[in-house]
Design a protein around this motif. Sequence first.
Motif, short mmCIF file in Angstrom:
data_model
loop_
_atom_site.label_atom_id
_atom_site.label_comp_id
_atom_site.label_asym_id
_atom_site.label_seq_id
_atom_site.Cartn_x
_atom_site.Cartn_y
_atom_site.Cartn_z
N ASP A 46 -3.54 -4.82 5.51
CA ASP A 46 -3.35 -3.80 6.53
C ASP A 46 -2.68 -2.56 5.93
OD1 ASP A 46 -1.98 -2.35 8.80
OD2 ASP A 46 -2.98 -3.92 9.95
N ILE A 47 -3.34 -1.41 6.05
CA ILE A 47 -2.82 -0.16 5.49
C ILE A 47 -1.53 0.25 6.19
CG2 ILE A 47 -3.30 2.28 5.08
CD1 ILE A 47 -6.29 1.53 5.13
N GLY A 48 -1.53 0.20 7.50
CA GLY A 48 -0.35 0.60 8.26
C GLY A 48 0.84 -0.29 7.97
N MET A 49 0.60 -1.59 7.80
CA MET A 49 1.69 -2.51 7.52
C MET A 49 2.27 -2.30 6.13
SD MET A 49 2.40 -4.07 10.22
CE MET A 49 1.71 -4.59 11.79
N ALA A 50 1.45 -1.86 5.20
CA ALA A 50 1.98 -1.54 3.87
C ALA A 50 3.02 -0.43 3.98
CB ALA A 50 0.85 -1.12 2.94
N GLY A 51 2.68 0.61 4.75
CA GLY A 51 3.62 1.70 4.94
C GLY A 51 4.85 1.29 5.73
N ASN A 52 4.64 0.53 6.80
CA ASN A 52 5.78 0.08 7.60
C ASN A 52 6.67 -0.87 6.82
OD1 ASN A 52 5.75 1.49 10.02
ND2 ASN A 52 4.24 0.15 10.97
N GLY A 53 6.10 -1.60 5.87
CA GLY A 53 6.92 -2.46 5.02
C GLY A 53 7.90 -1.65 4.20
N ALA A 54 7.41 -0.53 3.67
CA ALA A 54 8.30 0.36 2.90
C ALA A 54 9.40 0.92 3.80
CB ALA A 54 7.50 1.49 2.26
N ILE A 55 9.02 1.42 4.97
CA ILE A 55 10.00 2.03 5.87
C ILE A 55 11.03 1.00 6.33
CG2 ILE A 55 10.33 3.20 8.07
CD1 ILE A 55 9.01 4.88 5.85
N ALA A 56 10.56 -0.19 6.72
CA ALA A 56 11.49 -1.22 7.20
C ALA A 56 12.48 -1.62 6.12
CB ALA A 56 10.72 -2.44 7.68
N ALA A 57 12.01 -1.76 4.89
CA ALA A 57 12.91 -2.12 3.79
C ALA A 57 13.92 -1.02 3.52
CB ALA A 57 12.10 -2.42 2.54
#
Length: 473
Positions: free
Chosen positions: A287-298
């Motif tokens: 998932d492209i969006g989840m890759a980005g949200n993973g960075a933001i959440a971390a």
Amino acid sequence: MSLPVADLIDAVGSKNGIPDSVGINSLWVIVAGCLVMFMQAGFAFLEIGFSRAKNAGTVIAKILTNFSIAGICYWAVGFAFAFGGPIGHIIGTHGLFLRDFGDPAKAFPVMGLSDATVEAKWFFQFVFCAVSLAIVWGTTLERIKFGVYAIYAVVFSAVIYPIASGWVFGGGWLQGKSWIGMQDFAGSTAVHLIGATGALAALLLLGPRRGKYGSDGRPRAIPGHNMPLFGLGIFILWLGWFGFNPGSTLNALDGRFTEVLLVTQMAACAGVLTALATAKWKTGAIDIGMAGNGAIAALVAITAPSGYVVPWAGIVIGAVAGVIVVLGVYAIDKWIDDPVGALSAHGLAGVWGTLACGIFTHPSLAAYNAVGRGGLIYTGSFRQLGAQALGIAIVFAFVFTASYATFWVIKKTYGLRVSAEEEDAGLDISEHGMYGYPEQFIPEPELVAYGAKTTPPSAVGQSPAPIPAEVPA
């Protein structure tokens, strides 16, 4: 014969009785603040990417308006409420309009260990306020009235954010009282959870976008129109975090900011990888969006512990955040329409990051920062973890109550959301009278000036004229 730059700085500093460290530390704080300010561009690209094309342009007007309102309100009263009081204060009183505060070390004691100028510190803290406010609005895309932004921005940046953040990292009672000693180095709670809590209050009163939930109550995907733009936004936000966390040292001379940067980077990398793995496990897709949200959440999660933990702990904190954000987005989407996943990325990850201080804080770093104690794995004590949980609960309760009351009053008077017809047309045209992508929406006869169509306005209803062949030079 002219002096070398270093000698000139020494000469000027000596002449004015100002230590060189004032200029150096002030410069570092301003540079870090500029990186945080640049995060507004990251929020813009992220939100535009996750929006449908008919709502792309309004994001720019919203961010410019909110950034400007926050700047004036935080200068007038916000900075004073957050930092202008003795250690352990409820609300500050010194430094209204950045005037008549006397000795800065006494007026703003929590920042007294840094000799950067008050103006530099104000700018750095103001851009934090603007980030927290931006978090609120990403969740409300595509259906909220533009005027709501302005009304809530005043209340948020003048009252809600300054008071709550001041309690946590402005020397207020949650941080400053020795029996609590809540740790939040750069704002997992003081910035990110506050923003996400305001967003939750808005969403409960605003409701979902039209068509988000079917007649059976199940959520439907409403894809954003530009994932590459979303990705650019993620990288800008990631870059901005190197001002966010390292800049919170307010000091360049001891080199401490480089350690904070390393911890921040390790966490972000881990968050991307675990988010991708979790999304693959849940959906079978990368998932492209989840890759980005993973960075933001971390990055959100490591914000509070970044000055308290060593690099290996940063990796663990970021990795857990990457899992939390994916599972959180899937769970929240069943009930609440949050187009960018901010409730999970900034809210749940903010809670986790704040609690992580109570688990992973190294005792030597707690002593260095003069706030709180070592974490559970070093001390065997749950005391710091309890302090972190108490702080989270109090901040959430205050911000949610104040925000919900504000949005409720707005809903009963001005109104929260646009009409169904305006929502269907898109906020670009209904709120601003123009399109973010004109060539996609303006009727064909009006596009002659764009060079994409050839039908003149006088030929409406006729067949378009052929495009003439280009005459060679």
